[in-house]
Design a protein around this motif. Structure first.
Motif, mmCIF file in Angstrom:
data_model
loop_
_atom_site.group_PDB
_atom_site.id
_atom_site.type_symbol
_atom_site.label_atom_id
_atom_site.label_comp_id
_atom_site.label_asym_id
_atom_site.label_seq_id
_atom_site.Cartn_x
_atom_site.Cartn_y
_atom_site.Cartn_z
ATOM 1 N N ASP A 56 0.863 -1.180 0.000
ATOM 2 C CA ASP A 56 0.000 0.000 0.000
ATOM 3 C C ASP A 56 0.902 1.233 0.000
ATOM 4 O OD1 ASP A 56 -1.646 2.147 0.664
ATOM 5 O OD2 ASP A 56 -2.843 0.993 2.089
ATOM 6 N N PRO A 57 0.903 2.045 -1.068
ATOM 7 C CA PRO A 57 1.851 3.161 -1.136
ATOM 8 C C PRO A 57 1.582 4.236 -0.097
ATOM 9 C CG PRO A 57 0.232 3.382 -2.872
ATOM 10 C CD PRO A 57 -0.007 2.030 -2.231
ATOM 11 N N HIS A 58 0.361 4.306 0.416
ATOM 12 C CA HIS A 58 0.034 5.309 1.420
ATOM 13 C C HIS A 58 0.551 4.920 2.804
ATOM 14 C CE1 HIS A 58 -3.527 6.320 -1.455
ATOM 15 N NE2 HIS A 58 -2.382 6.828 -1.859
ATOM 16 N N LEU A 59 0.885 3.640 2.972
ATOM 17 C CA LEU A 59 1.452 3.166 4.230
ATOM 18 C C LEU A 59 2.960 3.036 4.174
ATOM 19 C CD1 LEU A 59 -1.085 0.362 5.278
ATOM 20 C CD2 LEU A 59 -0.637 2.500 6.509
ATOM 21 N N ALA A 60 3.559 3.277 3.009
ATOM 22 C CA ALA A 60 5.006 3.104 2.852
ATOM 23 C C ALA A 60 5.750 3.969 3.856
ATOM 24 C CB ALA A 60 5.419 3.458 1.429
ATOM 25 N N ASN A 61 6.711 3.360 4.536
ATOM 26 C CA ASN A 61 7.510 4.082 5.508
ATOM 27 C C ASN A 61 8.989 3.745 5.364
ATOM 28 O OD1 ASN A 61 7.758 5.851 7.820
ATOM 29 N ND2 ASN A 61 8.196 4.022 9.034
ATOM 30 N N ALA A 69 7.041 1.617 -4.066
ATOM 31 C CA ALA A 69 5.929 2.504 -4.388
ATOM 32 C C ALA A 69 6.270 3.381 -5.589
ATOM 33 C CB ALA A 69 5.572 3.364 -3.177
ATOM 34 N N LYS A 70 7.497 3.879 -5.644
ATOM 35 C CA LYS A 70 7.934 4.711 -6.763
ATOM 36 C C LYS A 70 7.888 3.944 -8.081
ATOM 37 C CE LYS A 70 11.443 7.392 -6.289
ATOM 38 N NZ LYS A 70 12.805 7.952 -6.092
ATOM 39 N N ALA A 71 8.236 2.660 -8.033
ATOM 40 C CA ALA A 71 8.227 1.851 -9.242
ATOM 41 C C ALA A 71 6.809 1.570 -9.736
ATOM 42 C CB ALA A 71 8.961 0.538 -8.998
ATOM 43 N N LEU A 72 5.864 1.453 -8.808
ATOM 44 C CA LEU A 72 4.498 1.070 -9.164
ATOM 45 C C LEU A 72 3.562 2.257 -9.377
ATOM 46 C CD1 LEU A 72 4.086 -1.858 -6.616
ATOM 47 C CD2 LEU A 72 3.813 -2.083 -9.102
ATOM 48 N N TYR A 73 3.828 3.382 -8.745
ATOM 49 C CA TYR A 73 2.880 4.492 -8.702
ATOM 50 C C TYR A 73 3.564 5.805 -9.088
ATOM 51 C CZ TYR A 73 0.150 1.186 -5.910
ATOM 52 O OH TYR A 73 -0.531 0.079 -5.474
ATOM 53 N N PHE A 136 -2.025 7.575 7.789
ATOM 54 C CA PHE A 136 -1.098 7.542 6.672
ATOM 55 C C PHE A 136 -0.077 8.676 6.809
ATOM 56 C CE2 PHE A 136 -4.999 5.709 4.605
ATOM 57 C CZ PHE A 136 -4.511 4.412 4.518
ATOM 58 N N ARG A 137 1.151 8.401 6.371
ATOM 59 C CA ARG A 137 2.250 9.328 6.618
ATOM 60 C C ARG A 137 2.009 10.704 6.003
ATOM 61 N NH1 ARG A 137 8.703 8.140 6.375
ATOM 62 N NH2 ARG A 137 9.408 10.293 6.371
ATOM 63 N N ALA A 138 1.420 10.769 4.814
ATOM 64 C CA ALA A 138 1.220 12.056 4.147
ATOM 65 C C ALA A 138 0.016 12.814 4.686
ATOM 66 C CB ALA A 138 1.067 11.849 2.639
ATOM 67 N N LYS A 139 -0.680 12.239 5.649
ATOM 68 C CA LYS A 139 -1.915 12.845 6.149
ATOM 69 C C LYS A 139 -1.699 14.260 6.647
ATOM 70 C CE LYS A 139 -5.609 11.912 9.514
ATOM 71 N NZ LYS A 139 -6.098 10.914 10.508
ATOM 72 N N SER A 140 -0.644 14.467 7.434
ATOM 73 C CA SER A 140 -0.434 15.800 8.005
ATOM 74 C C SER A 140 -0.114 16.823 6.931
ATOM 75 C CB SER A 140 0.680 15.765 9.053
ATOM 76 O OG SER A 140 1.884 15.251 8.504
#
Length: 509
Positions: A56-61, A69-73, A136-140
């Motif tokens: 899940d790219p939104h959970l990537a840490n 994630a960069k390769a897929l999205y 998710f990390r980007a949430k903030s």
């Protein structure tokens, strides 16, 4: 000697829970017959997180999750080598006069299943990331978007309305984890993105196999297949490269780079990786400002660099982002002051205190740096106890556990670093720093129409962090990766930027 190294590399990968799973799948493998620097499978080995890893790219840490994630999205923007936002799925962006509305024009791109990337996919992706029930990390970073009032603004365009003026909104588009997925996506067992590679198979904690996306908007990759493998020990990664079992090894130590340069191709990106210790300011003993300042003054940064990063590091000054936009380079460099440190320890009532320093083999140099720093603590009469934590769960554990921990970061804008790590609402706040007045300064910085007012607010925030924050930044390391001599096109880019771990522009000879 080669056979011995090959076996060691294989055993190291086995210990790291990666068994080169794709080698027996019957798919294309690298051979000397791959002509013109094209085709073949590139095998890349990273440290991983075991059973906790996600696609899940939104959970990537973790770094390996970010690279996959960069390769897929794709994101709407990503960071260039100077850590400034560069257009990706967003072809252009333009604000209104007070930075409260931004118009984004999407480029023509398609997901791996053939569907076009639409404004609805972007808005749905951002809505998922900012879901109040998720972390998710980007949430903030994305929280400032007024999503209910943002909309498609004609074919291939989006009008983002913001909750407040935000002059650095392109940083948000490039935020770590802000990837675009098809509208309605909830299952990532077989992920579908718009990136340069599409999904083939996944063995959690072991390997991910991807294949070339021939219709990628930025040009089809040269290599046919891309396989991500896991080895948490740095020695296992370099031995796998030396043994010919991988073509790309991520995150190597300066010592390995010096030892093996010539046998492998070493790629260095200077001033890329912040090296630090994170003190949690919300709990004893580091809820005492005097004790935090004492540790700042105990740190012999040059000794740490000479020991851990010889020839591959620069002094840190307890601030993130050396040389980046808004960096407070005018704050005097801290130097060791043992007498002042001892006085502060007495003032804090901490004489003879046992300090538990949590570290891990999860990153190259962490254990070595912790050992050196423990000696520096003992010189001031503190008792230092090193705790070696699990390398598989280290990065999630240190967000809530421990009192002082080994920490590092790749590149990102200083604004993003603050948004994701230092606000009361930040989801990856390893120091547990939470100050309403600091949050207010951040709001001033990102909303100021006058650039001078913006710089003044960033300076004040950094002066506060330098004086009483929880992040002891002792150095900035070169980011080091190594490849087989047959690999071309790997760029020297800071971690977390567009060209870091970017495999759509590499080739195999």
């Amino acid at each position: 000697m080669r056979d011995h190294l090959s076996r060691r590399g294989f055993l190291g990968l086995t210990a790291g829970a990666a068994l080169l799973a794709g080698c027996g799948t019957g798919t294309t493998t690298i051979s000397s017959g791959d002509a013109g620097g094209s085709g073949g499978r590139l095998r890349a080995v990273f440290a991983g997180g075991g059973a906790t890893e996600v696609l899940d790219p939104h959970l990537a840490n973790l770094f390996n999750e970010a690279a996959r994630a960069k390769a897929l999205y794709d994101k709407l923007a990503d960071l260039g080598p100077d850590v400034s936002p560069q257009p990706r799925l967003a072809e252009t962006w333009e604000p209104n006069a007070d930075f409260t509305v931004w118009r984004i024009t999407l480029r023509q791109a398609r997901f791996h299943d053939g569907r076009p990337v639409r404004a609805q996919d972007v808005l749905a992706s951002y809505a998922r990331i900012t879901d109040p029930g998720e972390t998710f990390r980007a949430k903030s970073s994305l929280a400032l978007i007024d999503l209910p009032n943002s909309r498609e603004a004609g074919e291939g365009a989006i009008e983002f309305r913001l909750k407040r003026p935000f002059a650095e909104f392109p940083n948000v588009l490039a935020a770590f984890g802000a990837y675009i997925v098809p509208e309605g996506t909830r299952d990532f067992a077989r992920p579908v993105g718009s990136g340069p590679f599409s999904f083939v198979s996944w063995r959690p904690g072991s390997s991910v196999l991807l294949k070339r996306n021939p219709d990628y908007w930025d040009g089809a990759p040269s290599i046919e297949e891309l396989e991500f493998l896991i080895a948490n020990e740095e020695s296992a990664r370099i031995n796998a490269l030396l043994g010919g079992q991988v073509e790309y090894a991520h995150d190597l130590s300066p010592a390995s780079a010096r030892q093996y340069e010539g046998r492998v191709t070493v790629v260095r990106a200077p001033n890329s990786a912040m090296q630090a210790f994170a003190m949690k300011v919300d709990r004893p003993p580091f809820d005492d400002r005097n004790l935090r300042e004492a540790l700042f003054l105990l740190a012999d940064r040059q000794q740490l660099i000479d020991t851990v990063l010889p020839g591959a590091g620069q002094l840190g000054n307890d601030l993130f982002g050396k040389g980046y936009l808004h960096y407070a380079g005018g704050i005097p460099q801290r130097t060791p002051d043992l007498d002042r440190a001892k006085a502060l320890i007495r003032k804090a009532g901490a004489e003879g205190l046992t300090v538990e320093l949590t570290t891990s083999a999860a990153a190259a140099g962490f254990v070595e740096a912790a050992t050196v720093f423990a000696g520096q603590l003992r010189a001031a009469g503190l008792k230092a106890e090193i705790v070696n934590a699990s390398k598989d769960t280290y990065w999630s554990d240190i967000l809530t556990k421990g009192s002082i921990v080994s920490f590092r970061s790749g590149a990102m804008p200083i604004e993003t670093h603050i948004a994701q790590r230092l606000l009361s609402t930040s989801t990856t706040n390893a120091t547990r720093w939470a100050r309403p007045e600091f949050d207010a300064l951040y709001e001033t910085a990102v909303s100021a129409r006058n650039p001078a007012d913006r710089e003044a607010a960033y300076l004040k925030m950094q002066q506060t962090l330098h004086a009483e924050g929880g992040l002891l930044v002792w150095g900035f390391a070169d980011w080091i990766v190594a490849t087989s001599p047959k690999v071309g096109g790997v760029r020297a880019a800071p971690a977390n930027t567009l060209d870091w771990a970017r495999f759509d522009k590499v080739s195999l000879a």
